[in-house]
Enzyme design. Structure first.
Site, PDB file in Angstrom:
ATOM      1  N   ASP A 172      -0.629  -3.979  -6.295  1.00  0.00           N
ATOM      2  CA  ASP A 172      -0.249  -3.419  -7.598  1.00  0.00           C
ATOM      3  C   ASP A 172       1.266  -3.252  -7.774  1.00  0.00           C
ATOM      4  O   ASP A 172       1.724  -2.831  -8.827  1.00  0.00           O
ATOM      5  CB  ASP A 172      -0.955  -2.074  -7.836  1.00  0.00           C
ATOM      6  CG  ASP A 172      -0.530  -1.006  -6.836  1.00  0.00           C
ATOM      7  OD1 ASP A 172       0.425  -1.225  -6.065  1.00  0.00           O
ATOM      8  OD2 ASP A 172      -1.150   0.081  -6.829  1.00  0.00           O
ATOM      9  N   TYR A 267       9.913  -3.025  -2.194  1.00  0.00           N
ATOM     10  CA  TYR A 267       9.759  -2.910  -0.743  1.00  0.00           C
ATOM     11  C   TYR A 267      10.867  -3.623   0.038  1.00  0.00           C
ATOM     12  O   TYR A 267      11.019  -3.396   1.236  1.00  0.00           O
ATOM     13  CB  TYR A 267       8.389  -3.438  -0.305  1.00  0.00           C
ATOM     14  CG  TYR A 267       7.281  -2.427  -0.528  1.00  0.00           C
ATOM     15  CD1 TYR A 267       7.056  -1.407   0.372  1.00  0.00           C
ATOM     16  CD2 TYR A 267       6.464  -2.490  -1.654  1.00  0.00           C
ATOM     17  CE1 TYR A 267       6.051  -0.469   0.181  1.00  0.00           C
ATOM     18  CE2 TYR A 267       5.453  -1.566  -1.863  1.00  0.00           C
ATOM     19  CZ  TYR A 267       5.256  -0.550  -0.934  1.00  0.00           C
ATOM     20  OH  TYR A 267       4.264   0.383  -1.134  1.00  0.00           O
TER      21      TYR A 267
END
Ligand code: NAD
Ligand code: G6P
Ligand code: MN
Length: 452
Positions: A172, A267
């Site tokens: 997601d 990330y």
């Protein structure tokens, strides 16, 4: 695939995400009709705590959907059409270890990135394969849409061990980033189409299309000030609005200050600025603690209150997490061929990455699975970063299959978050202790190298 209405099983029924996903399913019943929802979990107590909340969410929207809660695979999967998988092997207790052990050595400790992610991967590959086998034993042709992390390692493990399985691995994070982009650009999330390449939790947006125009230049101006943080973060996305996530959205700025061409997956902060993150991280209170004290506590509190009063607090929202998995399931179920970012075998889509890499790219989701979009060559800088991360993850999967200590050490040493092989080894040895009963047995080489 049988005709709707469908039977759907949520594996990891005791997950903190289950009520949100079910709420998402309920608001989309016209698009994705359901006859039955089943929860399946190996932790009966946890699942039974959450199940009444889920049942209430269902009852508020439908009087016809059957609801089943079970820890038996046969009951869970017999004749099911869709499985949404969201298992966390070792639960938050082990997530905490994944985060804290590396941090004690001055190295990134994170759920899915760096050594924490590799450790979680070693725990998860075999249980995911067992789950696939159970689904295939009891159901014909069911689609498993998998959120279980670490998604890229899970995907690689499945590719190696069960290449024919009907599993689609999704994340997601890109959708959450697109939601923020939409808020910044003042458009609806569904009006954005992106070009993107990478691995899971390790990729870049290269174009942000709205009505045929690339809006990346406009976004760059916002990012140069605020990163990908939006003014309405808390309302649009309670999950990604906690203090640690606010920092994460902001960290898109320093990354793009240095490399302005593409918008990085959030990330990438762990790989491109690890020292910055480690220095600001409390090694005794990590994201696992934040989640246990936040999302998990809120859910358990709501369940207790519902049990006591019969009134369900309005604690669950339909965020992108629930919305995205339902979108993907609709496209699989009805051959909608919608374009989504998913994890799929490369097969030449990114021309200068290995053919068999499990990459995250746009694909058209058909009833037979994803049809990836061709990307072509990616620039050398990104290719090299990707190749290193891919090798680290592939070595980890090989290590799991072979039970090889040396290959885990290679995977750890190769990871960009780890400065030296000595740190890799020290962390690995602590992790072996902590993961007893979860990791495969690793055959240790007899030579013990020591630095002179
Ligand atoms: P959680 O611990 O609340 O829930 C996971 C549940 O899985 C637990 O109830 C646990 O008992 C159960 N479980 C563990 N092993 C199992 C097995 N072999 N079979 C059946 N059930 C099993 O965790 P959470 O925070 O709600 O997250 C759930 C999962 O979803 C995690 O893997 C998380 O990383 C993942 N996740 C992925 C994405 C993504 O972008 N891919 C997004 C959010 C969450
Ligand atoms: C994002 C990622 C998921 C990850 C989650 C962690 O949504 O895409 O892969 O599991 O964040 O969120 P948490 O709130 O548990 O730290
Ligand atoms: Mn993810």
């Amino acid at each position: 695939m049988a005709n709707a209405p469908f039977v759907l099983t949520i594996a990891g029924g005791g997950s903190t995400y289950t009520p949100g996903i079910v709420k998402s399913l309920m608001v989309r019943l016209n698009d994705f009709p359901l006859a039955e929802i089943r929860l399946y979990d190996i932790d009966t107590h946890r699942q039974n705590t959450i199940a009444p909340v889920v049942e209430k969410v269902i009852c508020e929207h439908s009087q016809t959907i059957r609801f089943v809660v079970t820890n038996e695979a046969k009951t869970a999967f017999s004749g099911t059409h869709f499985v949404f998988a969201q298992i966390r092997v070792g639960q938050y207790k082990m997530r905490e270890q994944d985060e804290k052990i590396p941090l004690r050595h001055g190295v990134i400790g994170q759920e899915t990135c760096g050594l924490g992610g590799l450790a979680y991967g070693l725990r998860t590959i075999m249980p995911m394969v067992e789950l696939i086998d159970l689904v295939e034993r009891y159901a014909d042709n069911a689609w498993i849409v998998n959120y279980s992390n670490p998604a890229s390692i899970v995907a690689e493990g499945i590719r190696r061990l069960r290449p024919q399985a009907r599993v689609l691995n999704i994340c997601d994070m890109p959708v959450a980033a697109m939601r923020n982009m939409a808020a910044i650009l003042g458009v609806d999330r569904h009006d954005i189409t992106v070009d993107y390449f990478g691995l899971n939790h390790f990729g870049w947006f290269t174009k942000i299309w709205v009505n045929g125009k690339d809006h990346l230049p406009e976004l760059r101006r916002h990012i140069a000030q605020h990163g990908l943080l939006t003014a309405d973060a808390a309302q649009t996305d309670p999950q990604h609005a906690d203090p640690s996530w606010v920092k994460t959205w902001r960290n898109i700025k320093p990354i793009m200050d240095h490399f302005p061409d593409y918008v990085p997956n959030p990330y990438l902060q762990y790989y491109l600025m690890p020292n910055h993150i480690v220095e600001r991280q409390n090694p005794d209170y990590t994201r696992a603690n934040e989640v246990m004290d936040g999302r998990e506590k809120k859910l358990f509190k709501a369940a207790a209150e519902f049990k006591r009063t019969g009134i369900l607090p309005d604690a669950f929202h339909v965020g992108v997490h629930g919305a995205f998995i339902v979108d993907v399931a609709c496209s699989l179920a009805f051959d909608l061929r919608q374009r989504h970012l998913v994890i799929t075998e490369n097969r030449g889509a990114i021309a200068n990455l290995p053919y068999d890499a499990m990459v995250e790219i746009p694909a058209y989701i058909t009833a037979q699975g994803p049809e990836p979009v061709r990307i072509g060559n990616v620039p050398l800088f990104h290719q090299a970063l990707l190749a290193q991360q891919l090798a680290s993850e592939q070595l980890l999967v090989e290590a799991a299959l072979e039970g090889s200590y040396e290959k885990v050490l290679q995977a750890f040493t190769l990871n960009r978050t780890v400065p030296t092989m000595q740190q890799a080894k020290a962390i690995l040895d602590e992790m072996i202790e902590a993961n007893q009963g979860y990791w495969p047995t690793l055959n240790q080489a007899c030579h013990q190298g020591e630095a002179i």
